[in-house]
Every structure is written in structure tokens, then in C-alpha cells.
Design a protein around this motif. Structure first.
Motif, PDB file in Angstrom:
ATOM      1  N   LEU A 359       0.820  -1.209   0.000  1.00  0.00           N
ATOM      2  CA  LEU A 359       0.000   0.000   0.000  1.00  0.00           C
ATOM      3  C   LEU A 359       0.857   1.262   0.000  1.00  0.00           C
ATOM      4  CD1 LEU A 359      -2.699  -0.978   2.639  1.00  0.00           C
ATOM      5  CD2 LEU A 359      -2.796  -1.246   0.176  1.00  0.00           C
ATOM      6  N   ALA A 360       2.160   1.094  -0.185  1.00  0.00           N
ATOM      7  CA  ALA A 360       3.094   2.224  -0.129  1.00  0.00           C
ATOM      8  C   ALA A 360       2.904   3.041   1.137  1.00  0.00           C
ATOM      9  CB  ALA A 360       2.957   3.110  -1.366  1.00  0.00           C
ATOM     10  N   MET A 361       2.698   2.364   2.270  1.00  0.00           N
ATOM     11  CA  MET A 361       2.499   3.068   3.533  1.00  0.00           C
ATOM     12  C   MET A 361       3.858   3.360   4.139  1.00  0.00           C
ATOM     13  SD  MET A 361      -0.629   0.749   4.729  1.00  0.00           S
ATOM     14  CE  MET A 361      -1.064   1.506   6.257  1.00  0.00           C
ATOM     15  N   PHE A 362       4.397   4.498   3.729  1.00  0.00           N
ATOM     16  CA  PHE A 362       5.755   4.844   4.102  1.00  0.00           C
ATOM     17  C   PHE A 362       5.922   4.991   5.612  1.00  0.00           C
ATOM     18  CE2 PHE A 362       9.164   8.064   4.508  1.00  0.00           C
ATOM     19  CZ  PHE A 362      10.183   7.324   3.943  1.00  0.00           C
ATOM     20  N   GLU A 363       5.025   5.770   6.230  1.00  0.00           N
ATOM     21  CA  GLU A 363       5.165   6.055   7.664  1.00  0.00           C
ATOM     22  C   GLU A 363       5.045   4.791   8.501  1.00  0.00           C
ATOM     23  OE1 GLU A 363       6.270   8.394   9.416  1.00  0.00           O
ATOM     24  OE2 GLU A 363       6.613   9.595   7.618  1.00  0.00           O
ATOM     25  N   CYS A 394       8.160   2.555  -2.050  1.00  0.00           N
ATOM     26  CA  CYS A 394       7.824   3.920  -1.648  1.00  0.00           C
ATOM     27  C   CYS A 394       8.672   4.913  -2.424  1.00  0.00           C
ATOM     28  CB  CYS A 394       8.029   4.107  -0.149  1.00  0.00           C
ATOM     29  SG  CYS A 394       6.809   3.230   0.828  1.00  0.00           S
ATOM     30  N   GLY A 395       9.423   4.417  -3.384  1.00  0.00           N
ATOM     31  CA  GLY A 395      10.191   5.312  -4.238  1.00  0.00           C
ATOM     32  C   GLY A 395      11.505   5.792  -3.644  1.00  0.00           C
ATOM     33  N   CYS A 396      11.989   5.117  -2.590  1.00  0.00           N
ATOM     34  CA  CYS A 396      13.243   5.571  -1.981  1.00  0.00           C
ATOM     35  C   CYS A 396      14.350   4.565  -2.253  1.00  0.00           C
ATOM     36  CB  CYS A 396      13.094   5.738  -0.482  1.00  0.00           C
ATOM     37  SG  CYS A 396      11.604   6.561   0.002  1.00  0.00           S
ATOM     38  N   SER A 397      14.877   4.582  -3.449  1.00  0.00           N
ATOM     39  CA  SER A 397      15.908   3.599  -3.796  1.00  0.00           C
ATOM     40  C   SER A 397      17.157   3.761  -2.945  1.00  0.00           C
ATOM     41  CB  SER A 397      16.294   3.743  -5.257  1.00  0.00           C
ATOM     42  OG  SER A 397      15.151   3.723  -6.034  1.00  0.00           O
ATOM     43  N   CYS A 696       5.230   9.655  -7.283  1.00  0.00           N
ATOM     44  CA  CYS A 696       3.953   9.046  -7.629  1.00  0.00           C
ATOM     45  C   CYS A 696       4.175   7.605  -8.051  1.00  0.00           C
ATOM     46  CB  CYS A 696       3.305   9.843  -8.749  1.00  0.00           C
ATOM     47  SG  CYS A 696       1.760   9.131  -9.264  1.00  0.00           S
ATOM     48  N   ARG A 697       3.524   6.691  -7.341  1.00  0.00           N
ATOM     49  CA  ARG A 697       3.607   5.293  -7.752  1.00  0.00           C
ATOM     50  C   ARG A 697       2.324   4.955  -8.481  1.00  0.00           C
ATOM     51  NH1 ARG A 697       3.523   0.520  -3.347  1.00  0.00           N
ATOM     52  NH2 ARG A 697       2.421  -1.003  -4.591  1.00  0.00           N
ATOM     53  N   ASP A 698       2.408   4.717  -9.772  1.00  0.00           N
ATOM     54  CA  ASP A 698       1.190   4.348 -10.482  1.00  0.00           C
ATOM     55  C   ASP A 698       1.095   2.830 -10.548  1.00  0.00           C
ATOM     56  OD1 ASP A 698       2.660   3.419 -12.629  1.00  0.00           O
ATOM     57  OD2 ASP A 698       2.323   5.175 -13.887  1.00  0.00           O
TER      58      ASP A 698
END
Length: 716
Positions: A359-363, A394-397, A696-698
Motif C-alpha cells: 500500500l506504499a504506507m511509508f510512515e 515507496c520510491g526511496c531507492s 507518484c507510484r502508479d
DNA sequence: TTAGGGTTAG
């Protein structure tokens, strides 16, 4: 206490009266005697005391007497076997080994006890050493020796030596006649991954029992030979051998893997009948079975009935919920587990993390990272892969990479996860570098490796390189699946090489819907109506009313201005009761997730502020060159209406909300569909205007918008 | 005095 030269005998008689007393009492009296009496001077005194100490397996007493005997110069004529036995039972392996080494002759039981001790304490190397010493001392191993030592062989991976000892068991006739030896052999071959050999051993054992057959079922189940596991279970019942909790635990896992609910339920019934439904291990397997079969409600019911779920039970529940797409519930259960003070392990953590990354729940994921650190799993490959996956999704490589670099063991899965993260984020070069490193390390590539490499090339536009990799993979060991082909078809298709892409689909033995749809979407991108119509017919033959194909066609007609066809398609879809799933975006602000649907301007409590902010942002964007791209509107309407419709896309609403709330840091958006061209160029400009990164994660990949440009380099 | 099997993961 009276002391005279008969003292020793008096003491003996006193001690005799202690024999019937309890251990604690005996020991305290013994201590008193040691202190108060110097009458320990005859063998008559020592022997009964020693016997009592040995009977009580009380090593300190034995040691005291031995010291006394040494002091007074009495010869120690003790049974070494007993001393070794007591030493082992008291966990004094050093003492036991000392006595053992000094024994001129050793009883077979003593050999066996020592070997068994080392195995019990997972000191397989020492067990094998003693076994070897036994063989070189010309002592023939017996059924006890062999049933123990096979475990050490499998633990150490000593296949050759294991085979020699198996030969010995055959020669001694123990393979057939002793079910303990048979089970140990079955278990050993299972651990070597050789279920065929295990089955051959089992067949030879004369009197099969539940443990023997269960060992084989476990083997099948763990190796993924699930149908065989169920078959062995059935024949076990046929032979009248009663399964127990261990048997149920394994066979249920296989039912789950086979998604065979009917068998699973049948076995559940048997478990209840035989009363094994209350053992935690088999309950956990039952839970896992229902979850793998997708019966979430049944599994929740099972879980409710478990009084004291342990770490494994919780993990099974959490991972199963994630498997079924119930991430929110999985995380709630994760928190409940922590509240109940059940410690998570690396399995639990990686399951929880997977829930977050889906769910890309970063926090939420960051919080679990905290728990990972707290319990010392930072360098663990399982928890670590979970973290890499989380940060990747989450887009943080960069963060993913720093976890990867900290791992204490790099294996195929952790490298794959890292490569896949790079691939999703459009960092193709980094992914390919890692692939090279993996090859240099001698790690065996698997199907996920291949997919990651192809995806890396695809998402970074390395088309020729991708084709080269694909050709070499075709000649390699990994069996290519439709997923791999779909990736190539997408790559070629997007590059406009539609004919090549179609040829590739035709090379696949069983092309599935995904492959054809991928090709169709390439036709949409390149507006090749003729080919698209041909493909549409093919897809609808395979799956009448296929939603994906119809939507793609309708959008293709719209983008080529064939509005009549669009209307036809839409009425067809209505006739089939198909509805396009609404475009949605989610954004996390202050640890809360907010949902936005395209065109829905009023349901959010802060709609007014959102629309105001959005208008402001559009105005600012226009000042620096943003122009609406109306080709993204797939409906026939007036130009101004098209603009309005574009302004109501869900990601624009989500971004406006995040800007209005003015929470610091990057703005993270998750979308269920792909980003349209108009939003893409708008977000690029907005990222410069507001001087913030927008990630943005599509549905397919990531876009990192920063200072007016996007990480995908406009290729997606 | 000595011996055998299970359930959770990317």
C-alpha cells in the motif's frame, strides 16, 4: 556427631537413613557431613554415598567424593558409564568427556549417549567426530547410534559419509527392522532434498509407524511436492496408521499450497474427530491452509479459537492476510500482537513490511523499521528484503540500497529485491550493475532475477540491451514464463516495434490474456487501429467481454477522434454491465491516508480548500508554460469541459490537498491506474513551482518529480 | 542410562 575410629561406619548407618529422603534433604545433610565429619576415610563410607549421588544425578556430590577419595589415596573404581551418564544429564559435557576419554573400554550405550548429547545440543560436528572415533575403534554402531548420527550428517550436509553409514545400516539389517533408523534415514534424505530416496527407504521398513510416514509427508510438503504429500497421507490412513498433530500440520500445508479446500476441510474434520485440533502446531497449519486457499473468514474463526497464539501463529495470520490483499487488517493484527507482548521474528517483520509496501504506507513502514532495529534484525536477510521492498515501493531507492549494503548475507532474493526496486524506479543502470555483481558472486539467477533485468531495461528504455539480455536468457537455465514475455512485448511495443512484439507473442506456447492486452496497449500508444481491432477480436474470443481490452479500444478510438466507435464501445460495455474502475489516488499526510477519486469534488471534508489550492496551482503552472493536453480526455465533449475534466484527475486533487496541508517533505501519491500525459506534465511543473519532490507510484512504476522533470524521463 | 517427525518469509 560422635567421632571415633569406628566413625566411618556410624556415618554410613546415618547416611543410610537419608536414602529414602528427598533430594534436597539428602544434599543438605551431605554437605553437613562433609563439613562436620572427617570420617570419610573408608571405602565403606564412600560407596553408598556415591551410589546415592549417582542415583540422584548430582554431580557436585560425585565430584566432592572423588576429590576425597583422591585425597585419601583410595583407588577410584567407578563405573565410567554412570559418570558419563550423570555428567551428560547435568549438562557437564566437559566432565563427561574427560571421564569418557579416560575409559579403557566403553559400553555402546556410553558411545551412544555422548553422540546423542551432541546432536541434542546441535553440535553435529562433535557428534560425527565421536562416531568416527567409534568406527576407528572397531566398535560396531547399533540402532541407537545410527538413528542419531544421520541427523548430524544432514545438518552438516555430509552426503557421502551419510551414504556410507546408510550402507552400514543396510548390512546390519537395521534399515528394515528398526523403525527409528528408518525414520532417521527418511528424515535425512528429506533434508538433502531427496524425496525419492526417502520413499525408497520407507518402502523397505517392515513396520511403519506414524513418525516414519510423517517424516516423508513433511519432505514432500517442504519440497513443494504437495500432491505426493496428500497421497502419502491417504495411504497412511489406508494402512490404518493414525495421524497425529505433526502429520496434520504438514499435510494441511500441502492442501493450502494446492488450494485444495475440500481436502483441507476433510482433514480438518479428521483432526476434530481425533482430538488433535487443539494442538497449537496443527492449528497454525489449519490457519495457514485456510489463508492460502483464500478463505479469510474461516481462518479468522480458527484464529479466534486459539487461546495462546505464538510467534508462528501470529506470523501465519499476518502473512496470510497480506497474501489475500487484506493489508490493513494484517497491520492491525501486527499491532495487536505487539500489544500482547508476543515478540516478532524476522518472518513476522517481513510480512508486516510487505503489508506496508503493497500500500506504499511509508510512515507505517518506517515504524516497523524501528521495530526491526529494536529487535536486532537490521542485517537479517529476511527482514532486510522486506525493508528493501518497502523503500523500493515507496520510491526511496537510496534508503533501499543502504539497507541492502548493511545485510550480513547477500542471497538471490535480497539481490532480486534490490534490483526490482531499481527497476521500478527507473534506475535501470543501477539494476544492471547489480546483476553483473550477482553473476560475479556466482549466485544462480532465477525467474525473478530475469524479470528484474528485463523490467530494468523496459522502464529505462534500454530496448536493444533488453533484447540482448532476453536472447541470452532464452539460452539459459531459467524457464521463461509469460510474465517475461509480457515484459518484452511491452518493451518492444512501446518502442513502436509492434510487428516484432506480435511475433514474440506468437512464439509463446500458451499466450495468456495479459500478453495480448499488453500488445493491444502498445497499439493504443502508437494508434495502430487496424492491428488493435485484430487483437481485440482475438482477446474477446478468449474472454468474451474482457474489460481491459474494451477500455483500451475505447480509449484508442477516442484518441484517434473516432467518437462514434467510442459510443458503440461504451454501450457495448453497458450492455455487458461493465464499468471502468474509477481512477483513485491516495496520499499520506501526517500519518493519515486520504483517498481521492477522479471527478469527485465534494466528498472530502476540505473540498473547498482543496479546490482553491488546485486552482492556484494550475494558475501558477500555466504561467510557466503548462498547457492542458486534451488528448487525454477519452470522452467527446466541448473543449472547456475537457479542461475541467482534466483538472479533476485524482492525483491533482491529492497533490492540492497535500500542498494545502503543507506537511513537510516529499509528497507521496499512490495511484490505481497509470498517470496520464497531462497530469505528468502538470506535476513536473508543480514540483518546480512548489519546490518539493512529488513521488507518484502508479499501477506500473514510479515517477519522481523534481524541479520540473521526472525520473522516468517521460518514457513510461 | 542411549534414538525419530511439524507450523511462519522475500
Amino acid at each position: 556427631m560422635r567421632r571415633d575410629h569406628y566413625g566411618g561406619l556410624i556415618v554410613v548407618s546415618r547416611i543410610s537413613s537419608f536414602f529414602s529422603s528427598k533430594a534436597g534433604n539428602f544434599r543438605s545433610q551431605f554437605r553437613l557431613l562433609c563439613i562436620a565429619s572427617n570420617s570419610f576415610t573408608t571405602t565403606h563410607t564412600f560407596s553408598p554415598l556415591l551410589r546415592q549421588c549417582i542415583d540422584e544425578r548430582w554431580l557436585p556430590g560425585i565430584k566432592t567424593i572423588q576429590a576425597q577419595m583422591l585425597k585419601y589415596g583410595f583407588p577410584i573404581q567407578l563405573s565410567g558409564s554412570k559418570l558419563v551418564d550423570v555428567g551428560l544429564k547435568c549438562g557437564e559435557i566437559g566432565y563427561a568427556r574427560e571421564v569418557f576419554d579416560e575409559m579403557p573400554e566403553r559400553h555402546i550405550v556410553t558411545w551412544n549417549s555422548l553422540i546423542a548429547y551432541f546432536i541434542k545440543h546441535r553440535r553435529s560436528k562433535e557428534a560425527v567426530e565421536v562416531y568416527r572415533l567409534m568406527i576407528t575403534s572397531n566398535v560396531s554402531p547399533d540402532e541407537y547410534t545410527l538413528s542419531s548420527v544421520f541427523k548430524a550428517f544432514s545438518d552438516l550436509g555430509f552426503e557421502k559419509e551419510a551414504q556410507r553409514s546408510h550402507g552400514l545400516a543396510v548390512v546390519l539389517g537395521l534399515e528394515v527392522s528398526n523403525v527409528f533408523v528408518g525414520s532417521a534415514l527418511v528424515d535425512m534424505y528429506v533434508k538433502f532434498g531427496k524425496t525419492r530416496e526417502a520413499k525408497l527407504v520407507l518402502d523397505r521398513v517392515e513396520e511403519k509407524d506414524v513418525v516414519l510416514i510423517t517424516a516423508l509427508i513433511v519432505g514432500y510438503s517442504q519440497k513443494g511436492e504437495d500432491a505426493e504429500a496428500v497421497k502419502a497421507f491417504r495411504s497412511m490412513l489406508g494402512e490404518g496408521v493414525q495421524p497425529n498433530e505433526y502429520t496434520y500440520a504438514s499435510v494441511l500445508i500441502s492442501c493450502g499450497n494446492l488450494k485444495n479446500v475440500s481436502n483441507g476441510k476433510l482433514i480438518h474434520g479428521l483432526m476434530i474427530k481425533s482430538g488433535f485440533d487443539s494442538a497449537l502446531g496443527s492449528q497454525t497449519s489449519l490457519l495457514t491452509m485456510y489463508l492460502r486457499c483464500g478463505l479469510v473468514d474461516d481462518s479468522l474463526w480458527i484464529f479466534k479459537c486459539i487461546e495462546y497464539p505464538n510467534q508462528v501463529t501470529w506470523t501465519s495470520l499476518i502473512s496470510g492476510l497480506v497474501l489475500n490483499g487484506r493489508e490493513e487488517m494484517a497491520l492491525t493484527e501486527f499491532r495487536k500482537m505487539m500489544r500482547d507482548s508476543v515478540k516478532p521474528n524476522s518472518f513476522t517483520l517481513s510480512s508486516g513490511l510487505r503489508g506496508c509496501s503493497n500500500l506504499a504506507m511509508f510512515e507505517e513502514g518506517r515504524q516497523i523499521h524501528g521495530i526491526v532495529t529494536k529487535y536486532g534484525f537490521d542485517r537479517d536477510k529476511y527482514a532486510g528484503s522486506g525493508l528493501i521492498d518497502l523503500y523500493g515501493k515507496c520510491g526511496c531507492s537510496d534508503m533501499a540500497r543502504s539497507v541492502f549494503d548493511g545485510l550480513n548475507e547477500v542471497d538471490v532474493i535480497s539481490v532480486n529485491t534490490m534490483m526490482y526496486s531499481y527497476a521500478q524506479n527507473g534506475l535501470g543502470r543501477e539494476a544492471l550493475e547489480l546483476f553483473e555483481r550477482m553473476m560475479n558472486l556466482g549466485l544462480q539467477a532465477n525467474d525473478v532475477t530475469v524479470l528484474s533485468v528485463l523490467l530494468a531495461c523496459n522502464n529505462s528504455g534500454f530496448v536493444d540491451e533488453g533484447c540482448e539480455f532476453f536472447e541470452s536468457f532464452r539460452k539459459g537455465k531459467v524457464v521463461l514464463t509469460n510474465d517475461h514475455y509480457a515484459c518484452m512485448v511491452d518493451m518492444l511495443g512501446r518502442a513502436g516495434r509492434l510487428d516484432e512484439a506480435e511475433r514474440l507473442v506468437n512464439e509463446v506456447v500458451n499466450p495468456d490474456l495479459v500478453l495480448w492486452r499488453t500488445l493491444l496497449s502498445a497499439c493504443k500508444i502508437h494508434r495502430n487501429v487496424e492491428m488493435a481491432e485484430r487483437l481485440k477480436r482475438k482477446i474477446l474470443e478468449m474472454a468474451p467481454g474482457d474489460e481491459g481490452a474494451l477500455i483500451l479500444m475505447s480509449n484508442l478510438y477516442a484518441s484517434t477522434g473516432k467518437w462514434n466507435r467510442v459510443i458503440e464501445m461504451k454501450s457495448d460495455m453497458r450492455g455487458m454491465k461493465l464499468k471502468k474502475s474509477p481512477a483513485m489516488s491516495w496520499v499520506d499526510v501526517d500519518r493519515e491516508t486520504h483517498t481521492f477519486m477522479a471527478g469527485d469534488l465534494f466528498s472530502h471534508p476540505n473540498s473547498e480548500q482543496i479546490l482553491e489550492t488546485l486552482e492556484e496551482l494550475i494558475k501558477k503552472a500555466k504561467k510557466v508554460g503548462y498547457v492542458e493536453d486534451k488528448s487525454c480526455v477519452f470522452q467527446d465533449m466541448e473543449e472547456s469541459a475537457k479542461e475541467r475534466s482534466l483538472h479533476q484527475h485524482s492525483e491533482k486533487l491529492a497533490i492540492a490537498f497535500a500542498v494545502w496541508r503543507n506537511a513537510g517533505g516529499s509528497i507521496r501519491i499512490l495511484k490505481n491506474l497509470r498517470v496520464c500525459v497531462d497530469c505528468h506534465s502538470w506535476i513536473k511543473i508543480v514540483s518546480r513551482v512548489i519546490k518539493r519532490e512529488i513521488i507518484c507510484r502508479d499501477s506500473k512504476r514510479f515517477h519522481h518529480f523534481r524541479d520540473g522533470s521526472c525520473s522516468c524521463r517521460d518514457y513510461w
